[in-house]
Design a protein around this motif. Structure first.
Motif, mmCIF file in Angstrom:
data_model
loop_
_atom_site.group_PDB
_atom_site.id
_atom_site.type_symbol
_atom_site.label_atom_id
_atom_site.label_comp_id
_atom_site.label_asym_id
_atom_site.label_seq_id
_atom_site.Cartn_x
_atom_site.Cartn_y
_atom_site.Cartn_z
ATOM 1 N N LYS A 1 0.870 -1.182 0.000
ATOM 2 C CA LYS A 1 0.000 0.000 0.000
ATOM 3 C C LYS A 1 0.901 1.225 0.000
ATOM 4 C CE LYS A 1 -4.289 -1.719 0.857
ATOM 5 N NZ LYS A 1 -5.550 -1.353 0.197
ATOM 6 N N TRP A 2 0.389 2.308 -0.549
ATOM 7 C CA TRP A 2 1.119 3.572 -0.561
ATOM 8 C C TRP A 2 0.192 4.665 -0.037
ATOM 9 C CZ3 TRP A 2 6.218 4.099 -2.266
ATOM 10 C CH2 TRP A 2 6.771 2.981 -2.881
ATOM 11 N N PRO A 3 0.566 5.349 1.038
ATOM 12 C CA PRO A 3 -0.295 6.431 1.543
ATOM 13 C C PRO A 3 -0.652 7.472 0.493
ATOM 14 C CG PRO A 3 1.387 5.887 3.160
ATOM 15 C CD PRO A 3 1.718 5.095 1.930
ATOM 16 N N VAL A 4 0.302 7.807 -0.385
ATOM 17 C CA VAL A 4 0.004 8.822 -1.396
ATOM 18 C C VAL A 4 -1.065 8.323 -2.371
ATOM 19 C CG1 VAL A 4 1.839 8.135 -3.016
ATOM 20 C CG2 VAL A 4 1.055 10.514 -2.943
ATOM 21 N N LEU A 5 -1.094 7.019 -2.637
ATOM 22 C CA LEU A 5 -2.146 6.471 -3.491
ATOM 23 C C LEU A 5 -3.476 6.380 -2.745
ATOM 24 C CD1 LEU A 5 -0.369 3.655 -5.565
ATOM 25 C CD2 LEU A 5 -0.618 6.095 -6.064
ATOM 26 N N ASP A 6 -3.407 6.059 -1.462
ATOM 27 C CA ASP A 6 -4.639 6.061 -0.668
ATOM 28 C C ASP A 6 -5.296 7.439 -0.694
ATOM 29 O OD1 ASP A 6 -4.165 3.420 0.000
ATOM 30 O OD2 ASP A 6 -3.181 3.918 1.893
ATOM 31 N N ASP A 7 -4.479 8.480 -0.603
ATOM 32 C CA ASP A 7 -5.030 9.833 -0.621
ATOM 33 C C ASP A 7 -5.513 10.220 -2.023
ATOM 34 O OD1 ASP A 7 -4.764 10.345 2.089
ATOM 35 O OD2 ASP A 7 -2.703 11.042 1.889
ATOM 36 N N PHE A 8 -4.846 9.713 -3.056
ATOM 37 C CA PHE A 8 -5.341 9.954 -4.411
ATOM 38 C C PHE A 8 -6.714 9.307 -4.569
ATOM 39 C CE2 PHE A 8 -5.855 9.451 -8.955
ATOM 40 C CZ PHE A 8 -5.285 10.599 -9.480
ATOM 41 N N ALA A 9 -6.886 8.118 -3.995
ATOM 42 C CA ALA A 9 -8.189 7.453 -4.058
ATOM 43 C C ALA A 9 -9.254 8.287 -3.340
ATOM 44 C CB ALA A 9 -8.098 6.060 -3.450
ATOM 45 N N ARG A 10 -8.904 8.863 -2.180
ATOM 46 C CA ARG A 10 -9.855 9.722 -1.474
ATOM 47 C C ARG A 10 -10.187 10.962 -2.303
ATOM 48 N NH1 ARG A 10 -7.606 7.240 3.214
ATOM 49 N NH2 ARG A 10 -5.653 8.403 3.142
ATOM 50 N N ALA A 11 -9.185 11.495 -2.993
ATOM 51 C CA ALA A 11 -9.430 12.643 -3.862
ATOM 52 C C ALA A 11 -10.351 12.269 -5.010
ATOM 53 C CB ALA A 11 -8.095 13.174 -4.391
ATOM 54 N N ALA A 12 -10.169 11.067 -5.544
ATOM 55 C CA ALA A 12 -11.066 10.615 -6.611
ATOM 56 C C ALA A 12 -12.504 10.532 -6.110
ATOM 57 C CB ALA A 12 -10.601 9.258 -7.134
ATOM 58 N N GLU A 13 -12.683 10.055 -4.874
ATOM 59 C CA GLU A 13 -14.027 10.027 -4.294
ATOM 60 C C GLU A 13 -14.611 11.429 -4.196
ATOM 61 O OE1 GLU A 13 -15.119 7.035 -1.100
ATOM 62 O OE2 GLU A 13 -12.959 7.250 -0.781
ATOM 63 N N GLN A 14 -13.793 12.373 -3.743
ATOM 64 C CA GLN A 14 -14.277 13.756 -3.633
ATOM 65 C C GLN A 14 -14.621 14.335 -5.000
ATOM 66 O OE1 GLN A 14 -11.024 15.571 -1.503
ATOM 67 N NE2 GLN A 14 -11.782 14.905 0.512
ATOM 68 N N ALA A 15 -13.978 13.801 -6.052
ATOM 69 C CA ALA A 15 -14.271 14.253 -7.415
ATOM 70 C C ALA A 15 -15.469 13.526 -8.019
ATOM 71 C CB ALA A 15 -13.037 14.066 -8.294
ATOM 72 N N GLY A 16 -16.103 12.644 -7.234
ATOM 73 C CA GLY A 16 -17.322 11.998 -7.700
ATOM 74 C C GLY A 16 -17.179 10.570 -8.157
ATOM 75 N N ILE A 17 -16.021 9.960 -7.935
ATOM 76 C CA ILE A 17 -15.806 8.570 -8.326
ATOM 77 C C ILE A 17 -16.004 7.703 -7.086
ATOM 78 C CG2 ILE A 17 -14.178 6.913 -9.321
ATOM 79 C CD1 ILE A 17 -12.733 9.299 -10.621
ATOM 80 N N PRO A 18 -16.960 6.811 -7.071
ATOM 81 C CA PRO A 18 -17.231 6.038 -5.850
ATOM 82 C C PRO A 18 -16.140 5.004 -5.564
ATOM 83 C CG PRO A 18 -18.553 5.214 -7.653
ATOM 84 C CD PRO A 18 -17.865 6.447 -8.170
#
Length: 553
Positions: A165-182
């Motif tokens: 796992k990579w924290p920076v990728l985890d946060d990118f995933a959270r950003a994708a959620e905020q951009a409307g991607i479930p």
């Protein structure tokens, strides 16, 4: 059983993704004598099996055909490397190991194209599950009833979680959620919309290729013969009252020409580049093209080599602060030693990485009723494949149009069976593809601008924020776009009367008996995701139909 070394019931050409499964299935009946032919060598190169070793397998003559595209107008005159596996396991020995089926609508569309419900999603799902060994179904795993309806256990094709796992990728995933991607908990149930880490074809931190999964268990069977390092130069035919029949092939083995014969069928599993190339060399293809090369026309099939489709990815690189990325870890001898030690002792860490770890599927605009974009996100950056990592921390977010409308072709321009074909994908040759490319870069920027990613202070290094208009972004896509190695469609299936079809719904070459094709070339349209596992599903179906035909005679 016929012991003649040149006569078999079935000849399978290509020991790649499809061919290894095909040889396994056909040889399961001891009454069938099967020959599997592969131009490449054994998969005993250590970098095939270490997941990060794809870096040393692509563009390596030991494992790759090392094709290149013709200069592409849509890429502003650039030519791209075009890797295709030339080794046991084929592309499954050098690919990104991502397990991805695509979307249910892909297969329902195929079924409508050929007017055969066998290709509908629910019927294809059974063939995916038939050879699957999914971690969710392991004893003590995290399976539930819902996942059990979509994933198999006990098959040959191992699917596992990634081992890092990579924290920076985890946060990118959270950003994708905020951009409307479930969030997604499974990309492979027919609707892959969402963001999650990819599942991979690995076993315990090692690459799991089709040579290990399907071929090795079958090689103990006395009725299966493997000829690797053997070049097929042409197929052989006889004219019958019903038209041409494929009898076998001319090959070069250990430096000597040889003829082999198939009593029942020859099955092409040479891939979306190799199969149309061999058909054209053998006289099956557009008659005018073959005649111009002095090749005797066996069957005029205009669709051979046409309809080439591929996924073109557009890479965005973001320099980040306050983040650990592979750029920093791999920049020192101590870091590299730590990476090696972690893999040696635990089979985890960066050496266990698939080329891309985090995935996302979304829409480029509200015009689309389904996800038409796929992201491959990595905790690293570089200028181009094979070049050194950047000397600063960064991530790469690559996005591709899942359903391109551009169509290319594969054509030989020589009778030389060792000459590479001309590969012309015709990327970005339609207005729609150029518009989707521009919109996809805007979606990437929207994700990177979300609050969940703000603490990294991301700076867009590639392509650069100065590019904003549709025209600028489309031109830019041509400057930086590159293949993610998913060629399909060049021997596509179709219904009776379709002048561009090469095979029928049961993958028999139209107008030629004794010859089928079972590889990614038969796809009428590209799947909405990575293409390796759909190719296995195609081979699973074809093998069953071949065996059913044998049992009925």
């Amino acid at each position: 059983m016929n012991n003649d070394n040149n006569h078999f019931d079935y000849i399978v050409i290509g020991a790649g993704t499809a061919g290894c499964l095909m040889a396994n299935r056909l040889s399961a009946d001891p009454n069938h004598r099967v020959l599997l032919i592969e131009a490449g060598g054994r998969d005993n190169y250590h970098w095939i099996h270490v997941p990060v070793g794809y870096l040393y397998c692509i563009d390596n003559p030991r494992t790759d055909w090392r094709y290149r595209t013709a200069p592409e107008p849509g890429l502003n005159g650039r030519s791209l490397i075009y890797p295709r596996g030339r080794v046991l396991g084929g592309c499954s020995s050098i690919n990104g190991m991502i397990y991805m089926r695509g979307q249910a609508r892909d297969y329902d569309h195929w079924a409508s194209v050929v007017d055969d419900p066998a290709w509908r999603w629910q019927n294809c799902l059974a063939d995916f599950m038939r050879h699957e060994n999914h971690y969710r179904q392991d004893p003590g795993g995290d399976a539930d009833a819902e996942h059990g309806d979509f994933h198999g256990h006990g098959g040959e094709w191992r699917v596992e979680k990634q081992r890092l796992k990579w924290p920076v990728l985890d946060d990118f995933a959270r950003a994708a959620e905020q951009a409307g991607i479930p969030r997604s908990d499974d990309f492979n149930r027919g609707d892959n919309e969402g963001v999650a880490y990819f599942e991979v074809n690995q076993r315990g931190g090692w690459r799991w290729n089709t040579a290990k999964a399907f071929l090795r268990p079958a090689l103990s069977r006395p009725n299966l013969t493997l000829w690797h390092s053997t070049q097929v130069e042409a197929l052989r035919f006889a004219q019958t009252s019903d038209g041409p029949r494929c009898l076998g092939a001319d090959v070069v083995r250990r430096g000597r020409p040889r003829q082999v014969s198939a009593r029942r069928e020859v099955v092409l599993c040479a891939g979306a580049i190799g199969s149309p190339r061999l058909l054209q060399l053998s006289g099956i293809g557009p008659a005018r093209q073959l005649e111009n090369l002095g090749i005797k026309v066996v069957k005029d099939l205009r669709g051979v080599g046409e309809n080439l489709q591929d996924h073109l990815q557009i890479r965005s690189v973001y320099r980040v602060s306050n983040a650990l990325t592979l750029n920093a870890i791999a920049s020192t001898l101590r870091g590299k030693a730590g990476i090696g030690w972690e893999y040696l002792t635990r089979r985890t860490g960066p050496m266990s990485m698939a080329p891309s770890q985090l995935g996302a599927f979304t829409r480029s605009s509200s015009d689309y009723a389904h996800p038409n974009l796929q992201y491959h996100v990595q905790p690293l950056s570089l200028e181009a494949f094979g070049q050194p990592l950047h000397p600063y921390p960064a991530i790469t977010a690559s996005v591709c149009n899942l359903n391109p409308t551009s169509r290319g072709r594969v054509r030989i321009d020589s009778r030389d069976p060792c000459a590479a074909p001309i590969i012309s994908p015709c990327y970005l040759s339609t207005d729609e593809d150029r518009r989707v490319a521009a919109d996809s870069l805007r979606i990437t920027r929207r994700i990177a601008a979300q609050p969940a990613f703000a603490r990294y202070a991301p700076q867009e290094i590639k392509p650069g924020v100065k590019y904003r208009t549709d025209e600028e972004l489309a031109r830019l896509a041509g400057d930086i776009g590159t293949t993610i190695f998913h060629p399909v469609g060049t021997t596509r299936m179709g219904r009776a009367g379709d002048s561009q079809a090469v095979v029928d719904a049961r993958l028999r070459v139209i107008g030629v008996s004794g010859l089928r094709i079972a590889d990614a070339g038969i796809m009428p349209t590209i799947t909405s995701g990575n293409t390796n596992s759909p190719t296995l599903m195609i081979a699973e179906k074809a093998a069953r139909w071949i065996l059913e035909a044998a049992s009925s005679h």
